[in-house]
Structures are given as structure tokens and as C-alpha cells.
Design an enzyme around this catalytic site. Structure first.
Site, PDB file in Angstrom:
ATOM      1  N   CYS A  47       0.663  -1.442   0.132  1.00  0.00           N
ATOM      2  CA  CYS A  47      -0.075   0.242   0.035  1.00  0.00           C
ATOM      3  C   CYS A  47       0.914   1.414   0.438  1.00  0.00           C
ATOM      4  O   CYS A  47       1.635   1.373   0.823  1.00  0.00           O
ATOM      5  CB  CYS A  47      -0.825   0.294   1.013  1.00  0.00           C
ATOM      6  SG  CYS A  47      -1.742   1.879   1.566  1.00  0.00           S
ATOM      7  N   CYS A  50       0.071   3.786   2.503  1.00  0.00           N
ATOM      8  CA  CYS A  50       1.298   2.844   4.329  1.00  0.00           C
ATOM      9  C   CYS A  50       2.246   3.543   4.297  1.00  0.00           C
ATOM     10  O   CYS A  50       3.081   3.536   5.429  1.00  0.00           O
ATOM     11  CB  CYS A  50       1.083   1.927   3.977  1.00  0.00           C
ATOM     12  SG  CYS A  50      -0.930   0.494   4.221  1.00  0.00           S
ATOM     13  N   CYS A 167      -3.385  22.501   1.548  1.00  0.00           N
ATOM     14  CA  CYS A 167      -3.261  23.131   0.386  1.00  0.00           C
ATOM     15  C   CYS A 167      -2.083  22.310  -0.363  1.00  0.00           C
ATOM     16  O   CYS A 167      -1.293  22.774   1.128  1.00  0.00           O
ATOM     17  CB  CYS A 167      -3.747  24.390   0.249  1.00  0.00           C
ATOM     18  SG  CYS A 167      -2.902  25.012  -1.216  1.00  0.00           S
TER      19      CYS A 167
END
Length: 401
Positions: A47, A50, A167
Site C-alpha cells: 500500500c 501506508c 493545500c
């Protein structure tokens, strides 16, 4: 050889040491559900999210005492697959909070940055983290309660960055923007500010000023409630150039004033004529400088009266005073304990004195150039006369032969 191998293995073990506890079905209840609460990450080795979380999660385990909280993880696609199934894990990474004495978790739904994770653990346990509090921001922080008082102050020029915490572009801009805010912190009428435009209370203000993306930067000029859109670059140098041009300031990235601060062209010309004039004529030039200052506006007069003071000191103490004063001011400018206002005052004096010193240097250069030209011409004349003498001697020899 065995010693080197053992040393290498020992170093590798230290490098791979982790504060995050690895869980599987055999040791799960040894760490979870006991007298300590636990935050458990259910992950998968393949992943990407992860992998991105791993360094932060490792940091998290290092900032809390292990006797207060368990920070653990389990490979829910491998040795911990059964645990993932038991707790309904459907995606990776999934973080769950297990209160002390309980095997019934609560889903963690906060941010995955270190501050968010640490704040959650502190809130749930009361344990204090070892994270050092960041220094307060240099940019003035605006919100719904103070926006009008600061951004719309008719006596100030204000640059406002409308940002959002999530952002990425805002995060990339922040270091440069903070440096600019720090550099302009001593400018009372040129303010560098920032507002979280995504906060619920601040959204009406963002909407009022047509903020549609982040970061949006607007400049509120002194004496006007209508902002100007900032469309320049986001580097430190580009922000500083914009502010100096629009605020009439002379700041550099270091926070000190630039070489142009305090300089006045008319007075620079008078300083030049002051040095080139004969000593008896210099008093009349001082009078002209005083007349100019008397008719100048308040902004020009601020600090520029040092031209007159410098001229008067030179009349009193001689031209060597300039070099001595420059040396003294240079030493003071290097002091870390001076207040910003004092540093500004000294820098303006140094800039003004450079007009006198530069003038004198130019005079010395011109004098040296004139001397060099005189020597060159005389050498040429001497050489020419020598050649003529040799030629005449040769002609006489020929005639005699």
C-alpha cells in the site's frame, strides 16, 4: 572477519530498531486491551499510503512514553489478516484506537500528519508528547474577528495570503512567505498576513474577496478597501520586490535595509559638490542642504537630515571623520542585540556616508588617472626625444663618412 560481521549485524539491528510494536494473532492481546490504551495501524506492505504514513507513524511512537500508550501496527494482508477481518478493515491504512482494558476499538478519523496524530493521543490519554512547539508564525494571523481591523486599516499596506491547511501549494509557499514576514516585521505600515480561508468562520470573508483557490494572495493598499490581486511569483525575492515597490520600503531578505534606504538624489549631488569644493565654500553647500530639507516632505526628511549632520561634522573634524564613523557603524551593525529600529537608523547613516566616501574615492581615482596620464605622456615625449636624438646622431655619422 567474525568481529566485523558481528559489528555489521549489530549496526543493522540498531538501524532497524523501531518504537512501533508489530502485532499478530499471537501477541495481539499481550499489548491491546490491557492497562494501556493502544493505537493500531492495519496496513498492507504493498500500500502506497501506508508507505507514506510509515515515517510519521514511527515518529509518533517515539514522542510518547511507552508506559502510557501503545503505538502498534499489524500486516492485515499477512500475519494480521485474521485481525483485519475481525475488526472489519476494508482499506489501508486503517487506524483504530483501543481504550485501556477494551478490545472494542474506535475508528481514528483525524489527519495523518504528526501533529494531528499526537494531538489525538494526548487528548485520549493526557500524556504529553516530546514534540517541541513550533515558533509562532511571523505572518500576522487573520480571522473573522480581526480581518477588517488589520487588512482594511487605512494607514497600512497589507499583503494577505488566503490559504487552507490541506493545500499542498500553500505548504510549499509557507517557508518563503514566513521569511518575508520576518524580514518586514519592523515595517509598521507594511504588513505580511495570512488567513485560513477554509475555516468555517472565515469562509464568508474569502467569498467576499472572490477567493476560489488556494493560495490566493491579495494586496490591500493603504487608504483603500479594494484589494489588488497579486499575480507575481512565490519566491522570497519576488515577494520582497513586490512589497518594496508597492509599500515604498527598502527591505532585503535579511530584514536589514537595502543600500538605497535613506538616500536622496538631490542631497547625494550636494554631498558630491561638498567634497569637491574648497573648504571655505563648503558652508554654502551645507546651507543649500538645509534649505532642501526644510521644503521636503516628512518621508524625505526622515533620516535624510543626516546629510547635513555629516557635512557639519566634516567641517568640524575633517574628512577623516567619514572613515572613522563608517568603521564605528559597521561594528554596531554586526551586533545581535540591537533593536530593529536602531539597526534601521544605523543602516541609513551608513548608506548616506557611502555617498561622501564614494565621492572621495572617485576624486582619488580621477587624480590617480590624471597622474598616470601625465606620466604616460611625459614618458612618450621623452621616448620621442630620445628617438629623434638617435636618428640625428646617425645622420651626422653618415655625413661624416
Amino acid at each position: 572477519m567474525r568481529f566485523i560481521t558481528a559489528l555489521f549485524l549489530s549496526a543493522a539491528a540498531l538501524a532497524s530498531a523501531s518504537n512501533v510494536i508489530d502485532l499478530d494473532t499471537k501477541n495481539f492481546e499481550q499489548y491491546v486491551g490491557g492497562d494501556r490504551p493502544a493505537l493500531v495501524e492495519f496496513f498492507a506492505p504493498w500500500c502506497g499510503h501506508c508507505k507514506n504514513l510509515a515515517p510519521t507513524y514511527e515518529q509518533l511512537a517515539g514522542v510518547f512514553p511507552s508506559d502510557k500508550v501503545v503505538i502498534a501496527k499489524t500486516d492485515a494482508d499477512g500475519v494480521g489478516r485474521e485481525l483485519g477481518t475481525r475488526y472489519g478493515v476494508q482499506g489501508f491504512p486503517t487506524l483504530k484506537w483501543f481504550p485501556a482494558g477494551s478490545l472494542e476499538p474506535v475508528d481514528y478519523e483525524g489527519g495523518r500528519d504528526l501533529d494531528s496524530l499526537a494531538s489525538f493521543v494526548t487528548k485520549e490519554t493526557g500524556a504529553k508528547s516530546k514534540i517541541k512547539a513550533p515558533p509562532p508564525p511571523a505572518a500576522v494571523q487573520l480571522d473573522a474577528s480581526n480581518f477588517d481591523d488589520i487588512a482594511l486599516d487605512s494607514d497600512k499596506n497589507v499583503l494577505v495570503a488566503f490559504t487552507a491547511p490541506w493545500c499542498g501549494h500553500c505548504k510549499n509557499m509557507k517557508p518563503a512567505y514566513e521569511k518575508v514576514a520576518k524580514a518586514f516585521s519592523s515595517e509598521s505600515d507594511c504588513v505580511v498576513a495570512q488567513m485560513d480561508a477554509d475555516a468555517a468562520d472565515n469562509k464568508p470573508i474569502a467569498s467576499k474577496y472572490d477567493v476560489r483557490s488556494f493560495p490566493t494572495i491579495k494586496f490591500f493598499p493603504k487608504g483603500s478597501n479594494e484589494p489588488v490581486a497579486y499575480s507575481g511569483g512565490r519566491s522570497e525575492a519576488q515577494f520582497i520586490e513586490f512589497l518594496n515597490e508597492n509599500c515604498g520600503t527598502h527591505r532585503t531578505a535579511t530584514g536589514l535595509l537595502a543600500e538605497t534606504a535613506g538616500k536622496v538624489l538631490t542631497l547625494d549631488k550636494l554631498a558630491s559638490s561638498f567634497f569637491s569644493a574648497q573648504v571655505p565654500d563648503r558652508a554654502a553647500i551645507v546651507d543649500k542642504a538645509k534649505e532642501y530639507l526644510a521644503s521636503a516632505n516628512k518621508t524625505t526628511r526622515a533620516g535624510a537630515d543626516y546629510y547635513v549632520k555629516a557635512m557639519e561634522r566634516i567641517l568640524e573634524k575633517g574628512e577623516t571623520w567619514v572613515l572613522k564613523e563608517q568603521t564605528r557603524i559597521a561594528g554596531l551593525l554586526g551586533s545581535p542585540s540591537l533593536a530593529p529600529t536602531k539597526l534601521d537608523e544605523l543602516k541609513i547613516k551608513a548608506n548616506i556616508l557611502s555617498s561622501f566616501a564614494a565621492t572621495k574615492a572617485e576624486e582619488a581615482y580621477d587624480a590617480a588617472a590624471d597622474a598616470a596620464e601625465y606620466v604616460t605622456e611625459n614618458v612618450k615625449d621623452a621616448a620621442g626625444q630620445a628617438v629623434e636624438g638617435v636618428e640625428g646622431f646617425v645622420e651626422r655619422v653618415k655625413e661624416e663618412l
